[in-house]
Design an enzyme around this catalytic site. Structure first.
Site, PDB file in Angstrom:
ATOM      1  NE  ARG A  68      -0.586   1.832   3.646  1.00  0.00           N
ATOM      2  CZ  ARG A  68       0.550   2.497   3.844  1.00  0.00           C
ATOM      3  NH1 ARG A  68       1.692   1.865   4.126  1.00  0.00           N
ATOM      4  NH2 ARG A  68       0.577   3.821   3.735  1.00  0.00           N
ATOM      5  N   GLY A  69       0.229   2.411  -0.096  1.00  0.00           N
ATOM      6  CA  GLY A  69       0.968   3.673  -0.188  1.00  0.00           C
ATOM      7  C   GLY A  69       1.205   3.974  -1.659  1.00  0.00           C
ATOM      8  NE  ARG A 110      -6.385   0.619  -1.959  1.00  0.00           N
ATOM      9  CZ  ARG A 110      -5.755   1.232  -0.937  1.00  0.00           C
ATOM     10  NH1 ARG A 110      -4.451   1.097  -0.777  1.00  0.00           N
ATOM     11  NH2 ARG A 110      -6.438   1.984  -0.094  1.00  0.00           N
ATOM     12  CG  ASP A 170      -3.182   8.095  -1.549  1.00  0.00           C
ATOM     13  OD1 ASP A 170      -3.327   8.667  -0.449  1.00  0.00           O
ATOM     14  OD2 ASP A 170      -2.703   6.963  -1.680  1.00  0.00           O
ATOM     15  CG  ASN A 192      -2.742  11.685   2.231  1.00  0.00           C
ATOM     16  OD1 ASN A 192      -2.182  10.757   1.658  1.00  0.00           O
ATOM     17  ND2 ASN A 192      -2.462  11.987   3.485  1.00  0.00           N
ATOM     18  CE  LYS A 193      -5.513   5.771   4.205  1.00  0.00           C
ATOM     19  NZ  LYS A 193      -6.437   4.768   3.567  1.00  0.00           N
TER      20      LYS A 193
HETATM   21  O1  MRU Z   1      -4.907   3.202   1.957  1.00  0.00           O
HETATM   22  P1  MRU Z   1      -3.426   3.410   1.943  1.00  0.00           P
HETATM   23  O2  MRU Z   1      -2.748   2.927   3.166  1.00  0.00           O
HETATM   24  O3  MRU Z   1      -2.781   2.910   0.670  1.00  0.00           O
HETATM   25  O4  MRU Z   1      -3.278   4.989   1.910  1.00  0.00           O
HETATM   26  C1  MRU Z   1      -1.995   5.544   1.886  1.00  0.00           C
HETATM   27  C2  MRU Z   1      -1.993   7.010   2.046  1.00  0.00           C
HETATM   28  O5  MRU Z   1      -3.021   7.656   2.051  1.00  0.00           O
HETATM   29  C3  MRU Z   1      -0.655   7.683   2.104  1.00  0.00           C
HETATM   30  O6  MRU Z   1      -0.717   8.823   2.900  1.00  0.00           O
HETATM   31  C4  MRU Z   1      -0.244   8.096   0.699  1.00  0.00           C
HETATM   32  O7  MRU Z   1      -0.321   7.005  -0.182  1.00  0.00           O
HETATM   33  C5  MRU Z   1       1.104   8.651   0.670  1.00  0.00           C
HETATM   34  S1  MRU Z   1       2.286   7.360   0.825  1.00  0.00           S
HETATM   35  C6  MRU Z   1       3.823   7.911   0.639  1.00  0.00           C
END
Ligand code: MRU
Length: 320
Positions: free
Chosen positions: A44-45, A82, A226, A236-237
């Protein structure tokens, strides 16, 4: 520590679903196995997803060399595993363009995607640290959200790479990592990475962030993205937006660190980005839930975006 790589004809990842209890390596030989890993957040990320997509096409090219229809279906599945982080589809499409040249060319391109993300992390760490010192001074207490470390970006990371660089320069006075409901990327992954790097930190429940800022316990907010839209909106998250509102109210810098591979000039603004909803089961067994995995932070709440190539001062009217 490298969170994803190509090893002897397969994709190897650190399984992020079992951290911090266990460091388990998953070896993935097929696109369906990789898609499952992506959807379960074993990998993820945003930057790591770009590399996963790239290596996924290399897997597909290897497995379906003689079956163009199966190959196309596998690539399509990967691209849409995703929807929100632009890096995944971008990594898939970039490498898929090499499919007519055969599996060796595809793998070479996927390795270039990996290597570029590694170089980007290093560039962002240096540039981001310079900016944070300029904005927050020489003894800063930072708040970060979700996980933006090596686990999210092959090695080092985006925002957390900046945090580590500030620690190395001796100018970091503490980190608050928000827990990041419901999958606890902050409490499980960021806290684990900070601990391994010897960086003093505390975990806060997500809803505490704006209050801690108001109470004067934070000098700046730093996190990842993201997708960054052409107008500067940041996806972002989930929880990023409320932290941005808290930072604005408290008069604190709100800095986003992301590689150029996350900047999406084809998406004009945040309102057209597909936001993944991960369903009720992740949140509660007792009720229907709304579970958006990401949110949109409007550009006017963002002080600056740091990429591997530039600093974009949104607060001074600059645009991606
Ligand atoms: O759902 P995730 O864990 O993939 O979400 C990740 C995030 O929102 C991170 O903040 C983002 O990808 C930046 S990672 C360097």
């Amino acid at each position: 520590m490298q969170t994803i790589d190509w090893v002897d004809g397969a994709v190897e990842i650190i399984d992020q679903t079992v951290l911090p209890k266990e460091v388990r390596i998953l070896r993935l030989h097929t696109v369906p196995a990789l898609v499952t890993a992506i959807q379960s957040l074993a990998v993820r990320g945003a930057p790591a997803l770009g590399v996963a997509g790239a290596f996924g096409v290399a897997l597909a090219a290897q497995v379906h060399a003689d079956d163009p229809a199966a190959l196309a279906a596998a690539v399509e599945r990967l691209e849409h595993a995703r929807p929100t982080a632009v890096n995944l589809a971008r990594g898939v499409r970039r490498v898929a363009a090499l499919l007519p040249q055969g599996p060796a060319a595809v793998l070479a391109e996927a390795c270039r995607v990996r290597d570029e993300e590694i170089a980007a992390s290093e560039a962002m760490a240096r540039r981001g640290a310079d900016l944070m010192i300029e904005l927050c001074g020489k003894r800063s207490r930072l708040l970060t959200h979700c996980n933006t470390g090596a686990l999210a970006a092959v090695v080092l990371g985006t925002a957390l790479g900046v945090v580590r660089e500030l620690h190395h320069r001796g100018v970091l006075a503490g980190v608050i990592a928000s827990e990041t409901r419901p999958l606890l990327q902050g409490a499980r992954l960021t806290a684990w990475e900070l601990g391994r790097w010897g960086i003093e930190h505390r975990v806060a429940v997500d809803s505490a962030g704006p209050f801690l800022m108001a109470r004067g316990e934070v000098d700046g907010v730093i996190l990842g993205a993201d997708r960054i839209c052409a107008n500067g909106d940041v996806i972002n998250k989930i929880g990023t937006y409320s932290h941005a509102l808290g930072a604005r109210r408290a008069g604190l810098p709100f800095v986003v660190v992301a590689p150029e591979s996350t900047v999406d000039l084809n998406t004009p603004s945040g309102d057209v980005v597909p936001i993944e909803d991960r369903g009720s089961a992740e949140v509660t067994p007792w009720s229907e839930a709304v579970n958006p995995a990401f949110d949109v932070t409007p550009r006017d709440l963002v002080t600056a975006i740091v990429t591997d190539r530039r600093v974009i001062r949104l607060d001074q009217g600059e645009r991606p």
